[in-house]
Design a protein around this motif. Sequence first.
Motif, PDB file in Angstrom:
ATOM      1  N   ASP A 176     -12.006  54.209  70.647  1.00  0.00           N
ATOM      2  CA  ASP A 176     -12.203  55.487  71.328  1.00  0.00           C
ATOM      3  C   ASP A 176     -10.921  56.320  71.302  1.00  0.00           C
ATOM      4  N   SER A 177      -9.794  55.683  71.595  1.00  0.00           N
ATOM      5  CA  SER A 177      -8.520  56.402  71.591  1.00  0.00           C
ATOM      6  C   SER A 177      -8.206  56.978  70.218  1.00  0.00           C
ATOM      7  N   ILE A 178      -8.462  56.200  69.188  1.00  0.00           N
ATOM      8  CA  ILE A 178      -8.143  56.633  67.824  1.00  0.00           C
ATOM      9  C   ILE A 178      -9.074  57.739  67.354  1.00  0.00           C
ATOM     10  N   ILE A 179     -10.356  57.653  67.719  1.00  0.00           N
ATOM     11  CA  ILE A 179     -11.313  58.663  67.261  1.00  0.00           C
ATOM     12  C   ILE A 179     -11.161  59.974  68.015  1.00  0.00           C
ATOM     13  N   GLY A 180     -11.122  59.916  69.348  1.00  0.00           N
ATOM     14  CA  GLY A 180     -11.099  61.186  70.070  1.00  0.00           C
ATOM     15  C   GLY A 180     -10.591  61.120  71.486  1.00  0.00           C
ATOM     16  N   GLY A 181      -9.878  60.058  71.849  1.00  0.00           N
ATOM     17  CA  GLY A 181      -9.458  59.891  73.228  1.00  0.00           C
ATOM     18  C   GLY A 181      -8.113  60.489  73.582  1.00  0.00           C
ATOM     19  N   THR A 182      -7.355  60.951  72.590  1.00  0.00           N
ATOM     20  CA  THR A 182      -6.013  61.476  72.856  1.00  0.00           C
ATOM     21  C   THR A 182      -5.758  62.726  72.016  1.00  0.00           C
ATOM     22  N   MET A 183      -4.618  63.375  72.270  1.00  0.00           N
ATOM     23  CA  MET A 183      -4.263  64.572  71.510  1.00  0.00           C
ATOM     24  C   MET A 183      -3.896  64.253  70.068  1.00  0.00           C
ATOM     25  N   SER A 184      -3.489  63.021  69.790  1.00  0.00           N
ATOM     26  CA  SER A 184      -3.170  62.653  68.412  1.00  0.00           C
ATOM     27  C   SER A 184      -4.355  62.018  67.692  1.00  0.00           C
ATOM     28  N   SER A 185      -5.510  61.972  68.363  1.00  0.00           N
ATOM     29  CA  SER A 185      -6.694  61.338  67.781  1.00  0.00           C
ATOM     30  C   SER A 185      -7.181  62.119  66.562  1.00  0.00           C
ATOM     31  N   ARG A 186      -7.984  61.451  65.766  1.00  0.00           N
ATOM     32  CA  ARG A 186      -8.481  62.102  64.540  1.00  0.00           C
ATOM     33  C   ARG A 186      -9.338  63.326  64.843  1.00  0.00           C
ATOM     34  N   LEU A 187     -10.209  63.216  65.837  1.00  0.00           N
ATOM     35  CA  LEU A 187     -11.062  64.360  66.149  1.00  0.00           C
ATOM     36  C   LEU A 187     -10.240  65.555  66.616  1.00  0.00           C
ATOM     37  N   PHE A 188      -9.312  65.333  67.534  1.00  0.00           N
ATOM     38  CA  PHE A 188      -8.518  66.437  68.059  1.00  0.00           C
ATOM     39  C   PHE A 188      -7.697  67.086  66.952  1.00  0.00           C
ATOM     40  N   GLN A 189      -7.085  66.270  66.129  1.00  0.00           N
ATOM     41  CA  GLN A 189      -6.242  66.813  65.069  1.00  0.00           C
ATOM     42  C   GLN A 189      -7.065  67.534  63.995  1.00  0.00           C
ATOM     43  N   GLU A 190      -8.178  66.938  63.602  1.00  0.00           N
ATOM     44  CA  GLU A 190      -8.966  67.533  62.521  1.00  0.00           C
ATOM     45  C   GLU A 190      -9.763  68.742  62.991  1.00  0.00           C
ATOM     46  N   VAL A 191     -10.423  68.613  64.150  1.00  0.00           N
ATOM     47  CA  VAL A 191     -11.300  69.688  64.623  1.00  0.00           C
ATOM     48  C   VAL A 191     -10.503  70.845  65.202  1.00  0.00           C
ATOM     49  N   ARG A 192      -9.538  70.545  66.057  1.00  0.00           N
ATOM     50  CA  ARG A 192      -8.823  71.628  66.742  1.00  0.00           C
ATOM     51  C   ARG A 192      -7.577  72.078  65.997  1.00  0.00           C
ATOM     52  N   GLU A 193      -6.704  71.136  65.674  1.00  0.00           N
ATOM     53  CA  GLU A 193      -5.416  71.520  65.110  1.00  0.00           C
ATOM     54  C   GLU A 193      -5.516  71.979  63.660  1.00  0.00           C
ATOM     55  N   GLU A 194      -6.282  71.260  62.832  1.00  0.00           N
ATOM     56  CA  GLU A 194      -6.368  71.594  61.407  1.00  0.00           C
ATOM     57  C   GLU A 194      -7.346  72.723  61.119  1.00  0.00           C
ATOM     58  N   ARG A 195      -8.515  72.686  61.776  1.00  0.00           N
ATOM     59  CA  ARG A 195      -9.578  73.640  61.429  1.00  0.00           C
ATOM     60  C   ARG A 195      -9.817  74.716  62.488  1.00  0.00           C
ATOM     61  N   GLY A 196      -9.294  74.531  63.692  1.00  0.00           N
ATOM     62  CA  GLY A 196      -9.490  75.533  64.741  1.00  0.00           C
ATOM     63  C   GLY A 196     -10.942  75.754  65.103  1.00  0.00           C
ATOM     64  N   LEU A 197     -11.733  74.693  65.086  1.00  0.00           N
ATOM     65  CA  LEU A 197     -13.177  74.837  65.298  1.00  0.00           C
ATOM     66  C   LEU A 197     -13.582  74.749  66.764  1.00  0.00           C
ATOM     67  N   ALA A 198     -12.746  74.174  67.597  1.00  0.00           N
ATOM     68  CA  ALA A 198     -13.145  73.976  68.984  1.00  0.00           C
ATOM     69  C   ALA A 198     -11.922  73.843  69.873  1.00  0.00           C
ATOM     70  N   TYR A 199     -12.039  74.358  71.085  1.00  0.00           N
ATOM     71  CA  TYR A 199     -11.002  74.135  72.086  1.00  0.00           C
ATOM     72  C   TYR A 199     -11.131  72.725  72.660  1.00  0.00           C
ATOM     73  N   SER A 200     -12.381  72.288  72.861  1.00  0.00           N
ATOM     74  CA  SER A 200     -12.620  70.998  73.508  1.00  0.00           C
ATOM     75  C   SER A 200     -13.422  70.091  72.586  1.00  0.00           C
ATOM     76  N   VAL A 201     -12.834  68.966  72.224  1.00  0.00           N
ATOM     77  CA  VAL A 201     -13.526  67.947  71.445  1.00  0.00           C
ATOM     78  C   VAL A 201     -12.908  66.596  71.800  1.00  0.00           C
ATOM     79  N   TYR A 202     -13.743  65.618  72.066  1.00  0.00           N
ATOM     80  CA  TYR A 202     -13.218  64.311  72.466  1.00  0.00           C
ATOM     81  C   TYR A 202     -14.316  63.262  72.383  1.00  0.00           C
ATOM     82  N   SER A 203     -13.901  62.006  72.421  1.00  0.00           N
ATOM     83  CA  SER A 203     -14.830  60.883  72.518  1.00  0.00           C
ATOM     84  C   SER A 203     -14.622  60.191  73.850  1.00  0.00           C
ATOM     85  N   TYR A 204     -15.600  59.429  74.278  1.00  0.00           N
ATOM     86  CA  TYR A 204     -15.499  58.677  75.528  1.00  0.00           C
ATOM     87  C   TYR A 204     -16.518  57.548  75.496  1.00  0.00           C
ATOM     88  N   TYR A 205     -16.322  56.561  76.346  1.00  0.00           N
ATOM     89  CA  TYR A 205     -17.235  55.427  76.377  1.00  0.00           C
ATOM     90  C   TYR A 205     -17.645  55.163  77.821  1.00  0.00           C
TER      91      TYR A 205
END
Length: 415
Positions: free
Chosen positions: A261-290
């Motif tokens: 969860d942490s690696i996919i979307g649980g932190t600011m360095s996660s893949r989802l946060f970096q790819e969706v927000r930082e690289e592509r600017g597609l969303a302000y809020s994106v995350y994973s949780y369990y």
Amino acid sequence: MVEKYVCPNGVRIVHEKMPHVRSVAIGVWVGAGSLDERESESGIAHFIEHMLFKGTATRNARAIAEEFDRIGGEANAFTSKEMTCFYTTVLGHHAPRALSVLADMFFNSLFDEQEIEKEKSIILDELAAVEDTPDDDVDERLWRTMYPDHAIGRSVLGNENTITAFDRDAIQAFMDRMYTPDRLVISIAGNYDERLLKLIEVQFGSFRRGGEDKSQTSLPSAVFHSGTTMKAKDIEQAHVCLGYPGLSIKDERLHDLILLDSIIGGTMSSRLFQEVREERGLAYSVYSYYSSYLSTGNFMIYGGTSPENMRKLSETIDGVIQSILTEGITENELHNAKEQLKGGFLLGLESSESRMHRNGKNELILQEHKSMDEVVALIDDVKARDVYRMANELLTKERALSIIAPARVLENIEI
């Protein structure tokens, strides 16, 4: 060190000394949540949580609030799918007085019909607030899709039909069934002495309620369902929530999932946060949780974006998942996730209230108390292959999907 004492009637007291603090946190934990409700009772556990603050034989709602204010304490409560807890944090010398108020609320609440009617209106407003908050609503709708025929899929808040039907008899019937000594844990943490433990036993150690035989009331297994739910709403953003099967809270591989969860979307360095927000600017809020419960668990991904970018967001999320499945994770990602998890865990336990919460939940659900060193060792023992195996076990399953977006967007979605 967490210590435990079982009263003659079965009530469990768990306590942890923190001599370096001045506070004491006291929590009354009941093994009764929305999972224990019959369909006609949906929301009653949460309703009772509210009503316990509405007056006893000797204190009305205002007097209860003033009592905690008078001793500089903070009082609150929550209800989840598996439990209800009401608690307070006070300076150590005020702990006996705070305990007496909690005991009064637990044993002597009046459940006055006028107060019940007022509280119905308040909780219906709370229910409406969820529908007005799309990121909450999309999650609730996802749970109903994942578990359409099980209590775990229902909202903790209940629904309009059940809430409006509650009365004193319904409340009392649920409490007689579920608020029993064997389901009760009193958790305290902070700077206290043995006199407080004795007082807890005096207050809670002798009451009796018949309740139900737990062996006869085991819940049916919660079976995960894939599927899609969509809701058209005239809003500025599209909200997407994906759900996958997860793990029970008792699964020994749970830390594998937490690190995934942490690696996919649980932190600011996660893949989802970096790819969706930082690289592509597609969303302000994106995350994973369990979410992990005794009977089941789930892994979820949420993203909110402009309607025009919803397809790109979905494709990017799928791409991140696929990259995990095909490429695995790096040792650097695993190291960072472990350090983040350990830091969050240890720093989160620096207050008496957080220790009280951890101990109360662990006793109520797990009946065990791992030391902080044991938990850290479990985290450190996870290998990259364990996380990769977990990803392939869970993320290759058919998933559930919940979307709330403007109608024009939903018309063009291909499922």
